[in-house]
Design a protein around this motif. Structure first.
Motif, PDB file in Angstrom:
ATOM      1  N   GLY A   6       0.829  -1.199   0.000  1.00  0.00           N
ATOM      2  CA  GLY A   6       0.000   0.000   0.000  1.00  0.00           C
ATOM      3  C   GLY A   6       0.862   1.246   0.000  1.00  0.00           C
ATOM      4  N   GLN A   7       0.299   2.338   0.425  1.00  0.00           N
ATOM      5  CA  GLN A   7       1.012   3.604   0.464  1.00  0.00           C
ATOM      6  C   GLN A   7       1.317   3.975   1.907  1.00  0.00           C
ATOM      7  OE1 GLN A   7      -1.670   6.293  -1.496  1.00  0.00           O
ATOM      8  NE2 GLN A   7      -0.768   5.871  -3.496  1.00  0.00           N
ATOM      9  N   LEU A   8       2.488   4.509   2.089  1.00  0.00           N
ATOM     10  CA  LEU A   8       2.873   5.042   3.386  1.00  0.00           C
ATOM     11  C   LEU A   8       2.881   6.559   3.254  1.00  0.00           C
ATOM     12  CD1 LEU A   8       4.020   4.838   6.267  1.00  0.00           C
ATOM     13  CD2 LEU A   8       6.296   4.739   5.214  1.00  0.00           C
ATOM     14  N   LEU A   9       2.086   7.233   4.030  1.00  0.00           N
ATOM     15  CA  LEU A   9       2.036   8.683   4.001  1.00  0.00           C
ATOM     16  C   LEU A   9       2.776   9.215   5.208  1.00  0.00           C
ATOM     17  CD1 LEU A   9      -1.710   9.189   3.038  1.00  0.00           C
ATOM     18  CD2 LEU A   9       0.271   9.194   1.537  1.00  0.00           C
ATOM     19  N   VAL A  10       3.711  10.130   4.946  1.00  0.00           N
ATOM     20  CA  VAL A  10       4.502  10.725   6.015  1.00  0.00           C
ATOM     21  C   VAL A  10       4.270  12.227   5.974  1.00  0.00           C
ATOM     22  CG1 VAL A  10       6.826  11.096   6.901  1.00  0.00           C
ATOM     23  CG2 VAL A  10       6.246   8.918   5.831  1.00  0.00           C
ATOM     24  N   ARG A  11       3.947  12.805   7.097  1.00  0.00           N
ATOM     25  CA  ARG A  11       3.750  14.243   7.192  1.00  0.00           C
ATOM     26  C   ARG A  11       4.940  14.820   7.969  1.00  0.00           C
ATOM     27  NH1 ARG A  11      -2.000  16.604   8.555  1.00  0.00           N
ATOM     28  NH2 ARG A  11      -2.296  15.467   6.636  1.00  0.00           N
ATOM     29  N   VAL A  12       5.602  15.808   7.375  1.00  0.00           N
ATOM     30  CA  VAL A  12       6.772  16.424   7.988  1.00  0.00           C
ATOM     31  C   VAL A  12       6.410  17.860   8.352  1.00  0.00           C
ATOM     32  CG1 VAL A  12       9.161  17.125   7.617  1.00  0.00           C
ATOM     33  CG2 VAL A  12       8.333  14.981   6.627  1.00  0.00           C
ATOM     34  N   TYR A  13       6.721  18.229   9.571  1.00  0.00           N
ATOM     35  CA  TYR A  13       6.510  19.603  10.028  1.00  0.00           C
ATOM     36  C   TYR A  13       7.872  20.258  10.220  1.00  0.00           C
ATOM     37  CZ  TYR A  13       1.769  18.070  11.012  1.00  0.00           C
ATOM     38  OH  TYR A  13       0.503  17.587  10.898  1.00  0.00           O
TER      39      TYR A  13
END
Length: 108
Positions: A6-13
């Motif tokens: 599947g997809q791995l979503l990473v959110r970077v701040y």
């Protein structure tokens, strides 16, 4: 046993940096120069995020102009250096003031 594909979503701040702004893949910073350096131009060393970067400022640069340094941004972006004017730190002596007035009159 393997997991599902599947997809791995990473959110970077990112915390705001006091002297660098992000503009897409470019980084924007300011570089203060004297009126003399603005008129004459030259090569200068800029300490950018712990790295010494050489910047070439053309003669007659205007305040607010942008000098581009290729490849120093994010993911092949550029470093954009905005020129700002740094007034003299010392109070002008009467002699210095007179010389500047004469130069202004000569160039006007």
């Amino acid at each position: 046993e393997s997991g599902r594909v599947g997809q791995l979503l990473v959110r970077v701040y990112l915390k705001p940096h006091p002297t660098v702004k992000i503009k897409g893949t470019n980084l924007l910073t300011e570089f203060p120069i004297s009126i003399f350096d603005a008129v004459l131009g030259g090569r200068f060393e800029l300490n950018f995020l712990g790295e010494r970067v050489t910047i070439e400022i053309p003669p007659g640069v205007n305040v607010g102009d942008i000098v581009r340094i290729r490849g120093k941004g994010i993911a092949r972006g550029d470093l954009l250096v905005q020129i700002i004017l740094q007034p003299p730190k010392k109070k002008l002596s009467p002699k210095a003031k007179k010389l500047l007035e004469e130069l202004r009159d000569e160039l006007s």
